[in-house]
Enzyme design. Structure first.
Site, PDB file in Angstrom:
ATOM      1  N   GLU A 201     -21.625 -14.844  51.074  1.00  0.00           N
ATOM      2  CA  GLU A 201     -20.706 -13.976  51.916  1.00  0.00           C
ATOM      3  C   GLU A 201     -20.806 -12.738  50.986  1.00  0.00           C
ATOM      4  O   GLU A 201     -20.830 -11.412  51.362  1.00  0.00           O
ATOM      5  CB  GLU A 201     -19.445 -14.439  52.267  1.00  0.00           C
ATOM      6  CG  GLU A 201     -19.600 -15.538  53.148  1.00  0.00           C
ATOM      7  CD  GLU A 201     -19.479 -17.085  52.631  1.00  0.00           C
ATOM      8  OE1 GLU A 201     -20.202 -17.266  51.592  1.00  0.00           O
ATOM      9  OE2 GLU A 201     -19.050 -17.805  53.227  1.00  0.00           O
ATOM     10  N   GLY A 254     -11.589 -21.224  40.631  1.00  0.00           N
ATOM     11  CA  GLY A 254     -11.522 -19.927  41.532  1.00  0.00           C
ATOM     12  C   GLY A 254     -10.086 -20.031  42.420  1.00  0.00           C
ATOM     13  O   GLY A 254      -9.392 -19.094  42.174  1.00  0.00           O
ATOM     14  N   ARG A 255      -9.642 -21.164  43.001  1.00  0.00           N
ATOM     15  CA  ARG A 255      -8.355 -21.332  43.474  1.00  0.00           C
ATOM     16  C   ARG A 255      -7.043 -20.800  42.435  1.00  0.00           C
ATOM     17  O   ARG A 255      -6.031 -20.716  43.163  1.00  0.00           O
ATOM     18  CB  ARG A 255      -8.241 -22.245  44.255  1.00  0.00           C
ATOM     19  CG  ARG A 255      -8.470 -23.797  43.552  1.00  0.00           C
ATOM     20  CD  ARG A 255      -8.476 -24.664  44.636  1.00  0.00           C
ATOM     21  NE  ARG A 255      -8.927 -25.956  43.968  1.00  0.00           N
ATOM     22  CZ  ARG A 255     -10.178 -26.390  43.820  1.00  0.00           C
ATOM     23  NH1 ARG A 255     -11.338 -25.563  44.118  1.00  0.00           N
ATOM     24  NH2 ARG A 255     -10.410 -27.509  43.134  1.00  0.00           N
ATOM     25  N   GLU A 340      -8.252 -27.591  48.944  1.00  0.00           N
ATOM     26  CA  GLU A 340      -9.613 -27.567  48.094  1.00  0.00           C
ATOM     27  C   GLU A 340      -9.393 -28.325  46.875  1.00  0.00           C
ATOM     28  O   GLU A 340     -10.368 -29.144  46.318  1.00  0.00           O
ATOM     29  CB  GLU A 340     -10.114 -26.346  47.790  1.00  0.00           C
ATOM     30  CG  GLU A 340     -11.547 -26.200  47.453  1.00  0.00           C
ATOM     31  CD  GLU A 340     -12.155 -24.740  47.437  1.00  0.00           C
ATOM     32  OE1 GLU A 340     -12.230 -24.168  46.289  1.00  0.00           O
ATOM     33  OE2 GLU A 340     -12.797 -24.481  48.616  1.00  0.00           O
ATOM     34  N   HIS A 371       8.350 -18.263  67.244  1.00  0.00           N
ATOM     35  CA  HIS A 371       8.011 -18.045  68.493  1.00  0.00           C
ATOM     36  C   HIS A 371       6.462 -18.321  68.896  1.00  0.00           C
ATOM     37  O   HIS A 371       5.819 -17.868  69.610  1.00  0.00           O
ATOM     38  CB  HIS A 371       8.172 -16.467  68.657  1.00  0.00           C
ATOM     39  CG  HIS A 371       9.514 -15.849  68.614  1.00  0.00           C
ATOM     40  ND1 HIS A 371      10.342 -16.045  69.376  1.00  0.00           N
ATOM     41  CD2 HIS A 371      10.059 -15.609  67.264  1.00  0.00           C
ATOM     42  CE1 HIS A 371      11.604 -15.587  68.816  1.00  0.00           C
ATOM     43  NE2 HIS A 371      11.481 -15.260  67.602  1.00  0.00           N
ATOM     44  N   LYS A 475     -22.863 -25.068  52.882  1.00  0.00           N
ATOM     45  CA  LYS A 475     -23.366 -23.720  52.224  1.00  0.00           C
ATOM     46  C   LYS A 475     -24.848 -24.186  52.305  1.00  0.00           C
ATOM     47  O   LYS A 475     -25.588 -23.283  52.726  1.00  0.00           O
ATOM     48  CB  LYS A 475     -23.182 -23.428  50.791  1.00  0.00           C
ATOM     49  CG  LYS A 475     -21.629 -23.045  50.560  1.00  0.00           C
ATOM     50  CD  LYS A 475     -21.461 -22.790  48.875  1.00  0.00           C
ATOM     51  CE  LYS A 475     -19.963 -22.502  48.515  1.00  0.00           C
ATOM     52  NZ  LYS A 475     -19.832 -22.267  47.181  1.00  0.00           N
TER      53      LYS A 475
HETATM   54  O1  F6P Z   1     -14.929 -22.475  48.769  1.00  0.00           O
HETATM   55  C1  F6P Z   1     -15.868 -22.678  47.771  1.00  0.00           C
HETATM   56  C2  F6P Z   1     -15.760 -21.981  46.732  1.00  0.00           C
HETATM   57  O2  F6P Z   1     -16.508 -22.275  45.643  1.00  0.00           O
HETATM   58  C3  F6P Z   1     -14.588 -21.610  46.129  1.00  0.00           C
HETATM   59  O3  F6P Z   1     -14.141 -22.743  45.167  1.00  0.00           O
HETATM   60  C4  F6P Z   1     -14.375 -20.471  45.267  1.00  0.00           C
HETATM   61  O4  F6P Z   1     -13.034 -19.624  45.276  1.00  0.00           O
HETATM   62  C5  F6P Z   1     -15.222 -19.681  46.525  1.00  0.00           C
HETATM   63  O5  F6P Z   1     -16.056 -20.660  46.954  1.00  0.00           O
HETATM   64  C6  F6P Z   1     -15.810 -18.411  45.992  1.00  0.00           C
HETATM   65  O6  F6P Z   1     -16.466 -18.644  45.012  1.00  0.00           O
HETATM   66  P1  F6P Z   1     -16.938 -17.360  43.812  1.00  0.00           P
HETATM   67  O7  F6P Z   1     -15.800 -16.978  43.391  1.00  0.00           O
HETATM   68  O8  F6P Z   1     -18.037 -18.051  42.907  1.00  0.00           O
HETATM   69  O9  F6P Z   1     -17.724 -16.710  44.893  1.00  0.00           O
END
Ligand code: F6P
Length: 513
Positions: A201, A254-255, A340, A371, A475
């Site tokens: 993406e 990442g999270r 996650e 609501h 993916k």
């Molecule tokens: O959701 C899967 C994941 O690997 C997450 O852990 C991560 O935050 C997201 O996709 C985006 O990954 P990246 O920062 O590598 O684009």
């Protein structure tokens, strides 16, 4: 099985009634409420409307002790490879400079973060300018998941409007044009955030936005910066030249990365003073998590109650309802952090968990939630614990919002009699988390509180909260299906269900670009 786990299973057979507990113990509100000052932020954690009493809380704290929650916490801060499956640390606290965090990691994380913040300052003060010498007026942040949700939350809470900030995450064909609507490429800065630069993406959206820049700029590279753990991969993956690339350490998930250089878009939106305020609140919570006794440790207590509701009382979901429009991005961010991290069925050492793990985290902003979905929580057949998040310190203007938060918690807890259609059963649990004031530090406290309670939950369930292998399968399949749609792979390579639906899709695919 740990002794306290067995004890809690026994207590769960007949958990304390909320109305009954209040009726029999007038001291309940103060006895089951913990308050703390985390940095400059006063925080209230009120568990009195949960199905707990002294005995349950005591057994939960004993469970945290027996399960080694403190050991997992200390190992995380020390930089041990707590992310065992990927053989790496989980040191998001290093970017906040937390006491007790591995010193080398703190230096590395702070160096990369400081570079990003210096750039944000330069863009905002005009030192860093667009290709034609004009000041940047807008920012488009491209990223998804942990590379989007945290920055988007912080932007939504404290963006000051000095720069027009947009966020582009999905591969919806309308998403790039929506994100770019009304912006001038000559004064727009694109921040491409991807830890891996392997996310379809993000790569697709970076290409789309880079094309938009290139149509107006002879050399768009000055308008393109990347934040990634894979700098060597970024340019090639996206097929663009980045004017600047900021690194983030591989050992910040990442999270959990909003407090790292991945927070660049947020810092551009809020200004670095507010962003540093966020970091200070996170740091104060880190220090509290690391040093407070388990029995008065806010992240530990928050995590224990989640495990009590999920693993002992069998509640499959948890609603989170922040009573603040500025926290509209909080639930989406927490969904990734919680589900996650702990949506797993295999223990960190490769065994199978013996209990249910992460609840489904969902919710929405109050009072809008009243609501939308609160009806089900009051009169439905499922008992769904709720975390209500409130903000004080907003003056009389905040009164109605806070009154509604308290009303919902009271209605869930105590219900009301009446004819069947009207009666509300009550005895429905909720926690109240309240901040004494609404500041960037307060948001940092709130985010770190839930980051750490997630780690506590994972330690209690025995899972690795820092990997996410479950997302890889989707993916891979998506890539194969897309290849069939685009004709670069022959049809028939997918499962029968996919092939059948693909037949329909291809008849309806259309030709609109
Ligand atoms: O959701 C899967 C994941 O690997 C997450 O852990 C991560 O935050 C997201 O996709 C985006 O990954 P990246 O920062 O590598 O684009």
């Amino acid at each position: 099985m740990l002794p306290s786990w067995r004890r809690l299973e026994a207590l769960a057979v007949d958990p304390p009634s909320i109305p009954g507990s209040f009726a029999s113990d007038p001291s309940r509100p103060s006895a089951l409420t913990v308050s703390a000052s985390l940095g400059a932020t006063d925080v209230l954690l009120d568990l009195s409307r949960q199905h707990v009493d002294h005995e349950v809380v005591g057994a939960l704290v004993a469970l945290a002790d027996e399960a080694g929650v403190a050991r997992v916490r200390d190992a995380m801060f020390a930089g041990e490879h707590v992310n065992a499956t990927e053989d790496r640390p989980a040191l998001h606290v290093a970017s906040r400079g937390a006491e007790g965090a591995d010193a080398a990691a703190v230096r590395e994380a702070r160096a990369s973060l400081d570079a990003a913040l210096a750039f944000a300052d330069a863009v905002r003060n005009g030192t860093e300018r667009a290709a034609d010498g004009s000041r940047f007026q807008s920012v488009v942040a491209v990223g998804i998941g942990g590379s989007d949700l945290g920055p988007r939350l912080v932007h939504g809470a404290f963006g000051d409007g000095a720069l027009e900030c947009r966020f582009l995450s999905n591969v919806d064909p309308a998403a790039p044009s929506a994100a770019l609507a009304g912006l001038d490429p000559r004064t727009t800065l694109v921040v491409a955030c991807s830890k891996s630069f392997g996310t379809y993406e993000t790569v697709a959206n970076v290409r789309a936005v880079a094309g938009w820049l290139a149509a107006a700029l002879p050399d768009p590279s000055r308008h393109l910066v990347a934040v990634t753990e894979r700098p060597e991969r970024a340019a090639g993956a996206a097929g663009v030249a980045f004017g600047r690339t900021f690194s983030m350490p591989v050992w910040i998930g990442g999270r959990f990365s909003v407090s790292s250089a991945a927070g660049l878009a947020a810092a551009l939106s809020t200004g670095t003073d507010r962003f540093r305020g966020l970091l200070a609140g996170m740091r104060a919570t880190d220090d509290h998590f690391r040093s407070a006794p388990l029995s008065s440790n806010l992240p530990v207590l928050l995590g224990l109650v989640t495990v009590w509701n999920r693993s002992f009382l069998g509640r499959g979901a948890k609603a989170v309802v922040p009573y603040s429009d500025a926290l509209a991005g909080f639930v989406p961010w927490l969904q990734q952090v919680s589900m996650e991290s702990n949506g797993k069925r295999t223990t960190a050492d490769g065994g199978t968990v013996r209990t249910d793990t992460a609840p489904v985290v969902w919710g929405g902003v109050g009072t809008d939630a009243q609501h939308a979905f609160m009806q089900m929580l009051h009169q439905g057949t499922s008992v769904v614990p709720v975390d209500f998040i409130g903000v004080a310190g907003r003056g009389p203007g905040g009164d109605a919002l806070f009154a509604n938060l308290l009303a919902q918690a009271a209605a869930l807890a105590f219900g009301r009699d009446g004819e069947p259609h009207v009666a509300c059963p009550g005895d429905r649990p909720s926690t109240v988390v309240a901040l004494g004031e609404w500041t960037p530090a307060g948001l940092g406290v709130l985010m770190a509180l839930y980051e750490h309670s997630t780690v506590v939950e994972g330690a209690l369930w025995g899972v690795n909260s820092f990997d996410q292998f479950g997302v890889e399968m989707g993916k891979r399949i998506a890539g194969a299906v897309l290849a069939e749609i685009e004709g670069t792979s022959p049809r028939g390579g997918s499962d029968a269900a996919t092939e059948a639906t693909l037949d329909w899709y291809l008849l309806h695919r259309g030709s609109a670009s």
